[in-house]
Scaffold this active site. Structure first.
Site, mmCIF file in Angstrom:
data_model
loop_
_atom_site.group_PDB
_atom_site.id
_atom_site.type_symbol
_atom_site.label_atom_id
_atom_site.label_comp_id
_atom_site.label_asym_id
_atom_site.label_seq_id
_atom_site.Cartn_x
_atom_site.Cartn_y
_atom_site.Cartn_z
ATOM 1 C CG ASP A 1 0.333 9.316 0.456
ATOM 2 O OD1 ASP A 1 0.223 8.151 0.875
ATOM 3 O OD2 ASP A 1 -0.312 10.272 0.925
ATOM 4 C CG HIS B 1 -2.043 -1.004 1.097
ATOM 5 N ND1 HIS B 1 -3.324 -0.665 0.736
ATOM 6 C CD2 HIS B 1 -2.059 -2.358 1.256
ATOM 7 C CE1 HIS B 1 -4.079 -1.748 0.696
ATOM 8 N NE2 HIS B 1 -3.336 -2.795 1.015
HETATM 9 P P1 ADQ Z 1 -2.945 6.303 4.581
HETATM 10 O O1 ADQ Z 1 -1.536 6.733 4.760
HETATM 11 O O2 ADQ Z 1 -3.755 6.213 5.803
HETATM 12 O O3 ADQ Z 1 -3.026 4.901 3.809
HETATM 13 P P2 ADQ Z 1 -4.807 7.710 2.618
HETATM 14 O O4 ADQ Z 1 -4.832 6.925 1.350
HETATM 15 O O5 ADQ Z 1 -4.792 9.182 2.376
HETATM 16 O O6 ADQ Z 1 -3.550 7.390 3.524
HETATM 17 O O7 ADQ Z 1 -6.087 7.402 3.497
HETATM 18 C C1 ADQ Z 1 -6.620 6.137 3.669
HETATM 19 C C2 ADQ Z 1 -8.051 6.278 4.210
HETATM 20 O O8 ADQ Z 1 -8.055 6.933 5.481
HETATM 21 C C3 ADQ Z 1 -8.936 7.123 3.285
HETATM 22 O O9 ADQ Z 1 -10.173 6.473 3.080
HETATM 23 C C4 ADQ Z 1 -9.119 8.430 4.025
HETATM 24 O O10 ADQ Z 1 -10.379 9.046 3.853
HETATM 25 C C5 ADQ Z 1 -8.940 8.039 5.479
HETATM 26 N N1 ADQ Z 1 -8.384 9.203 6.200
HETATM 27 C C6 ADQ Z 1 -7.229 9.837 5.934
HETATM 28 N N2 ADQ Z 1 -7.056 10.888 6.775
HETATM 29 C C7 ADQ Z 1 -8.150 10.910 7.576
HETATM 30 C C8 ADQ Z 1 -8.580 11.759 8.647
HETATM 31 N N3 ADQ Z 1 -7.871 12.815 9.018
HETATM 32 N N4 ADQ Z 1 -9.741 11.461 9.250
HETATM 33 C C9 ADQ Z 1 -10.493 10.414 8.855
HETATM 34 N N5 ADQ Z 1 -10.160 9.596 7.840
HETATM 35 C C10 ADQ Z 1 -9.006 9.829 7.212
HETATM 36 C C11 ADQ Z 1 -2.117 3.975 3.188
HETATM 37 C C12 ADQ Z 1 -1.064 4.584 2.255
HETATM 38 C C13 ADQ Z 1 -1.749 5.389 1.144
HETATM 39 C C14 ADQ Z 1 -2.753 4.510 0.400
HETATM 40 C C15 ADQ Z 1 -3.685 3.799 1.379
HETATM 41 C C16 ADQ Z 1 -4.578 2.775 0.671
HETATM 42 O O11 ADQ Z 1 -0.165 5.401 2.974
HETATM 43 O O12 ADQ Z 1 -0.792 5.908 0.237
HETATM 44 O O13 ADQ Z 1 -3.519 5.312 -0.485
HETATM 45 O O14 ADQ Z 1 -2.939 3.105 2.380
HETATM 46 O O15 ADQ Z 1 -3.811 1.871 -0.078
#
Ligand code: ADQ
Length: 459
Positions: free
Chosen positions: A362, A154
């Site tokens: 990311d 991921h």
């Molecule tokens: P994350 O680093 O957590 O995930 P992201 O893809 O932005 O990053 O978010 C994943 C989920 O968490 C999204 O559905 C988002 O809405 C939710 N989220 C993020 N910030 C939030 C907040 N402040 N409050 C509530 N919900 C929040 C990891 C990797 C990413 C990759 C994902 C999925 O780091 O690059 O996109 O896995 O593979």
């Protein structure tokens, strides 16, 4: 068709609210064909623990294993989050390499791999997720599992020169190559791992996407993860979304809104983003009192030093910019270090004129896709996106920025705020088509299809 066996650090625990898109996608895959979802229970025990707890729900056997305090510290906080996470996000400067942490990481992967191997049946297929479990597949092979096995990363995969900073890089690469199929978020990540295998491990490229290495054939492919656009649009229009937007509108009057939503993580570029908003206010006095920046950033991994330091830095930056510019009736940065439900976030995305998604690196960044999904054709907001987010490979309708370029990011916000509605609509149509072409169902179905056919001869 055999069952699907999924392993990920956390599972959508039985009975829990599966509001997250990824949890829903994996639950659907399991419910469709039946199977097992294995992962950490979230419990940390003082004493040694063995075995798994089993629950059955929606055609799925949940198998949850506990960690001891020592395992949690060495495997999870230590090797996974103090070594792998920073190196995979190109931050060797923040990495902490500790042999004992690695030994614990190996032990947990071994223990979990053996537990999971016991739960498999001969015609199953196995799908392991993310950087916590790089060595688990190899342990399953050593426990006798020889069926199709895929892995999805991921987070980004860095160039070989950066990956090689990990003292155990060869051991990790060999472990990963126990899978038949390794999926990455982007073409760039796939190319990085392929170059590592060919240049450092004497791998031999075969066909378009295979490498013969460590006496095995491994297929490497990009499967960019997506979101569920209809789901997000419905949430944005729903009661929770509308209520959150109305609460904010009451205090922000008709000011323009710039929004950022992230886990509080140093990979997300939050200090640079706040500095860019500060620079926008430095350069454009005419915007004072006219625009606010809402940054939602719930703290994560607070036991790791780098995350504590980030919290202190962000508190200081937001305080400084607000101290410099706030007025009796205007707060430039609304910085909320807490969590909001998905419905509320979707409503806030819809209200915003600009979505600011500027990670330093990311894997994908689903917030970028969720922001787009929450917009309407009549009055779409503009996405300002880091060219270093995986999402940038697909989302060409965004204004792309280098997140380290503070002045450039400030200019991009200014451009987004003043963009005519015709251009906003054109850009949004391009972005909407991109997130719909490769949505969350496409992601899981294309990975599983590739995994089911992975043993067929390479053309
Ligand atoms: P994350 O680093 O957590 O995930 P992201 O893809 O932005 O990053 O978010 C994943 C989920 O968490 C999204 O559905 C988002 O809405 C939710 N989220 C993020 N910030 C939030 C907040 N402040 N409050 C509530 N919900 C929040 C990891 C990797 C990413 C990759 C994902 C999925 O780091 O690059 O996109 O896995 O593979």
């Amino acid at each position: 068709m055999g069952r699907l066996i999924i392993a990920s650090n956390r599972t959508a625990t039985p009975g829990a609210d599966r509001a997250g898109g990824l949890a829903v996608a994996l639950s659907d895959a399991l419910a469709e064909r039946g199977g097992v979802w294995f992962g950490w229970s979230g419990d940390i025990l003082e004493r040694e623990t063995r075995g798994v707890r089993l629950f059955v729900e929606d055609n799925t056997d949940f198998a949850l294993a506990d960690l001891t305090t020592q395992e949690y510290e060495g495997y999870y906080l230590g090797f996974a989050n103090r070594a792998l996470w920073p190196v995979f996000h190109y931050r060797v400067d923040l990495a902490h390499f500790d042999e004992q942490d690695f030994a614990t990481y190996e032990d947990v992967n071994r223990r979990f791999g053996r537990l999971l191997a016991q739960l498999t049946r001969p015609d199953d297929i196995v799908w392991i997720h993310d950087y916590h479990f790089l060595l688990m597949g190899q342990e399953m092979r050593q426990s006798g599992w020889d069926g199709p096995m895929g892995f999805f990363l991921h987070i980004p995969f860095p160039p070989p020169e950066v990956f090689s900073a990990l003292p155990q890089h060869q051991r990790l690469a060999r472990g990963l190559c126990a899978h038949d199929l390794i999926g990455f978020q982007t073409a760039r990540d796939t190319a990085n791992f392929r170059r590592y295998l060919v240049d450092i491990c004497a791998g031999e490229p075969v066909g378009e996407d295979c490498v013969r290495v460590f006496d095995r054939m491994v297929r490497l492919r990009a499967f960019p993860i997506g979101t569920d656009p209809d789901d997000i649009a419905a949430l944005a229009a729903g009661t929770e979304g509308a209520q959150a937007a109305a609460r904010l509108e009451r205090v922000s009057a008709s000011r323009a809104l710039v929004i950022g939503v992230d886990r509080m993580d140093y990979s997300k570029g939050l200090p640079q983003r706040m500095a860019a908003f500060g620079r926008l206010l430095d350069d454009h006095a005419e915007l004072h009192g006219k625009v606010s920046f809402l940054q939602i950033a719930p703290p994560s991994r607070e036991a790791v030093d780098a995350y504590q330091a980030l919290r202190v830095e962000l508190d200081g930056l937001a305080g400084k910019i607000n101290g410099d510019y706030a007025d009796l009736d205007w707060v430039p940065i609304r910085y909320l270090a807490r969590n909001y439900p998905r419905g509320a976030l979707s409503g806030l995305y819809r209200l915003a004129q600009v979505g600011l998604v500027t990670p330093l690196h990311d894997g994908m960044n689903l917030v970028a896709k969720e922001f787009v999904a929450a917009q309407t054709l009549e009055d779409p907001g503009v996405l300002v996106l880091s060219e270093l987010a995986g999402a940038a490979e697909q989302m060409q309708g965004a204004i792309l920025v280098n997140p380290h370029d503070i002045a450039g990011t400030a200019d991009a916000i200014h451009r987004a705020l003043s963009m005519p509605v015709e251009e906003r609509r054109e850009r949004w149509a391009v972005l909407d088509a991109a997130i719909r072409a490769e949505d969350l169902s496409w992601w899981r179905l294309s990975f599983l299809k590739a995994l089911e056919t992975v043993r067929e001869p390479v053309a």
